[in-house]
Write an enzyme that holds these catalytic residues in place. Structure first.
Site, PDB file in Angstrom:
ATOM      1  N   LYS A 174      54.467  32.509  61.722  1.00  0.00           N
ATOM      2  CA  LYS A 174      54.107  33.623  62.605  1.00  0.00           C
ATOM      3  C   LYS A 174      52.905  33.227  63.467  1.00  0.00           C
ATOM      4  O   LYS A 174      51.826  33.008  62.954  1.00  0.00           O
ATOM      5  CB  LYS A 174      53.731  34.871  61.801  1.00  0.00           C
ATOM      6  CG  LYS A 174      53.592  36.085  62.728  1.00  0.00           C
ATOM      7  CD  LYS A 174      52.759  37.205  62.157  1.00  0.00           C
ATOM      8  CE  LYS A 174      51.317  37.143  62.487  1.00  0.00           C
ATOM      9  NZ  LYS A 174      50.960  37.356  63.904  1.00  0.00           N
ATOM     10  N   THR A 212      38.193  34.828  57.529  1.00  0.00           N
ATOM     11  CA  THR A 212      37.925  34.846  56.088  1.00  0.00           C
ATOM     12  C   THR A 212      38.377  36.178  55.484  1.00  0.00           C
ATOM     13  O   THR A 212      38.918  36.205  54.373  1.00  0.00           O
ATOM     14  CB  THR A 212      36.433  34.555  55.840  1.00  0.00           C
ATOM     15  OG1 THR A 212      36.182  33.207  56.274  1.00  0.00           O
ATOM     16  CG2 THR A 212      36.061  34.676  54.374  1.00  0.00           C
ATOM     17  N   GLU A 222      30.003  34.442  62.203  1.00  0.00           N
ATOM     18  CA  GLU A 222      30.792  33.660  63.148  1.00  0.00           C
ATOM     19  C   GLU A 222      31.025  34.497  64.404  1.00  0.00           C
ATOM     20  O   GLU A 222      31.604  35.577  64.332  1.00  0.00           O
ATOM     21  CB  GLU A 222      32.130  33.304  62.499  1.00  0.00           C
ATOM     22  CG  GLU A 222      32.952  32.385  63.353  1.00  0.00           C
ATOM     23  CD  GLU A 222      34.261  31.994  62.677  1.00  0.00           C
ATOM     24  OE1 GLU A 222      34.890  32.874  62.072  1.00  0.00           O
ATOM     25  OE2 GLU A 222      34.639  30.817  62.764  1.00  0.00           O
TER      26      GLU A 222
END
Ligand code: TAP
Length: 484
Positions: free
Chosen positions: A183, A237, A388
């Site tokens: 996907k 994450t 991040e």
């Protein structure tokens, strides 16, 4: 000085022969599926490029069944050398269609054509060539005398390197004898559809690779499917954690490639011209949408001012603008949602007391853009030093001693990559041992090679992609002697 320019769409887009609508790719054919369709847009202009089918859980079922059939009847019975021939054929077709793939990727993702042409697409071909060579040599991979494929692999990939992540996933899986349902990310499914055409051109047996497009829930239906033997995920994450919980206690093997917050460490004896280029490449390549981006610059205190002055000068020569213009250095942010995240985190940086610098620029009215930004006076407690950002934003911290550099570099829950800039070979080797990062670059950054394993420590995930280590993720191995 104004350095941002936006040119009208150049002619290169005309080499594309896109369909208005793409279906799912199941059992060797494009099929309509049973869900709605969604538009994929150019992030540089917000114009619709094509509409794409949204797979339902029922469609995922059909795709997994096709992959199972292909595994049982064809792929698991085929010799390694024959599997390798298909992979070589795919690699060569990627090369033949490289210009078209590069243009489509830049159009759909927003990244500059120079990067898709010189980095993404050549690496896609390199990955298939490399793993084609392994397909008939698996017993020499150090994984035991008779390694066996796992079966059906469910793979979910992000939007930052759409075609390259697809290659990182599909090439080792097929070489090892597995079949695949993959996907792509919702915002960047276009090149996966062109890749499906390549699979048809290569006469890959039906069902060996199936592509189901759609948003997060499509990925969830795939990774939770009971007839899947292996889950390989690259992404955030948070989603990686969720998948790990869903896969726990099932038959499925799991590898996770997640986020990062890499330190790029510059010592006062660094080759400074190279280091400046390396810092720019480290965080502004692909608009900073890079899991291993050098987003935290750790610079030795006595050269801080020199490095920052030179960085500002260098950034003032970069051109941000049309991704399809080959003079463009910095393209568009991939989506409105990602732009919002970059803006929010950058505002937080400023509110928490870091000093923000952005080069003088003109942002186009349409599309998603964020000018390259540097934050100085950043402390380890600031959100921009911890989280991040996944955008063109550099957070600069200082250090005095190598020990302090190590402590600061490792002060993150992530552990994907790091960079070191110094003239001293002994210092490089000493630091490599102490940095908790899966990849450490010395006097370079963002270098990728199919023979080199890539992957994280800590919350950056587990498992390795690339090299013979990458085969281990797709094989039931006995007598595994960890490759050196
Ligand atoms: P995610 O939101 O995690 O999305 C990654 C993929 O997972 C997409 O295809 C997404 O679909 C799908 N997905 C979302 N929710 C899901 C669920 N519940 N179950 C299964 N699949 C689901 O990450 P992103 O925003 O695309 O990518 C950015 C992140 O990826 C960054 O943190 C970056 O560091 C990381 N990344 C890591 C690496 C490596 S190699 N470590 C490489 C690239 C990116 P939709 O996009 O269609 O919603």
């Amino acid at each position: 000085m104004a350095f941002l320019e936006y040119a009208a769409a150049p002619e290169s887009a005309s080499i594309l022969n896109l369909k208005a609508q793409y279906g799912l790719f199941i059992d060797g054919e494009f099929v309509d599926g049973h869900g709605d369709v969604f538009d994929t847009i150019s992030p540089a202009t917000e114009e619709v490029i094509a509409s794409i089918a949204q797979a339902t859980a029922g469609d995922v079922d059909v795709a997994v069944a096709a992959a199972r059939r292909a595994y049982d009847r064809v792929w698991s019975r085929m010799s390694g050398s024959d599997r390798g021939k298909y992979l070589f054929r795919i690699a060569r077709l990627v090369q033949e269609r490289s210009r078209e793939l590069a243009v489509a990727e830049s159009l759909d993702n927003g990244k500059p054509i120079r990067e898709t042409r010189d980095v993404d697409v050549p690496l896609v071909a390199a990955w298939f060539f490399y793993y084609a060579g392994w397909a008939d040599k698996l017993e020499h991979a150090g994984l035991g005398p008779n390694p066996r494929a796992l079966g059906v692999a469910a793979q979910v990939i992000p939007w930052n390197f759409p075609l390259l992540m697809l290659a990182w996933k599909i090439a080792p899986a097929l070489a090892a004898g597995n079949t695949v349902v993959i996907k792509p990310a919702e915002t960047t499914s276009l090149t996966a559809m062109l890749f499906a055409e390549i699979l048809q051109q290569a006469d890959l047996p039906a069902g060996v690779v199936n592509i189901v497009t759609g948003p997060g829930p499509t990925g969830q239906a795939l990774v939770t499917h009971a007839d899947v033997n292996k889950v390989a995920f690259t992404g955030s994450t948070n989603v990686g954690r969720m998948i790990a919980r869903q896969v726990a206690g099932t038959q499925k093997r799991l590898t996770l490639e997640l986020g990062g917050k890499a330190a790029n460490i510059v010592f006062d004896d660094a080759p400074m011209d190279q280091a400046i280029e390396g810092i720019v490449n480290g965080i502004f390549f692909n608009q900073g949408h890079v899991c291993c981006a050098g987003s935290r610059l750790l610079v030795q205190e006595n050269v801080h001012d020199e490095v920052i002055d030179r960085l500002k000068q260098r950034l003032s020569t970069l051109r941000m603008g049309d991704p399809l213009d080959k003079n463009t250095d910095i393209g568009a942010i991939n989506s409105a949602a990602q732009l919002e995240r970059i803006r929010t985190l950058s505002d937080t940086g400023e509110n928490e007391g870091a000093e923000r610098w952005t080069a003088d620029c003109r942002i186009p009215d349409k599309g998603f853009w964020f000018a390259p930004t540097i934050f100085t006076k950043v402390s380890a407690a600031h959100a921009i030093a911890r989280e991040e950002i996944f955008g063109p934003v550099l957070s600069v911290l200082t250090f005095r001693t190598p020990a302090e550099a190590i402590t600061k570099a490792n002060n993150t829950p992530y552990g994907l990559s790091a960079g070191i800039w110094t003239e001293k070979g002994s210092r490089m080797l000493a630091l490599v041992d102490q940095l908790r990062a899966g990849v450490v670059w010395a006097n370079t950054f963002n270098r990728f090679d199919p023979a080199s394993p890539f992957g994280g420590y800590k919350e950056s995930g587990y498992g390795r992609e690339g090299g013979r280590h990458g085969l281990a993720a797709y094989l039931e191995a006995s007598g595994w002697d960890a490759p050196a």
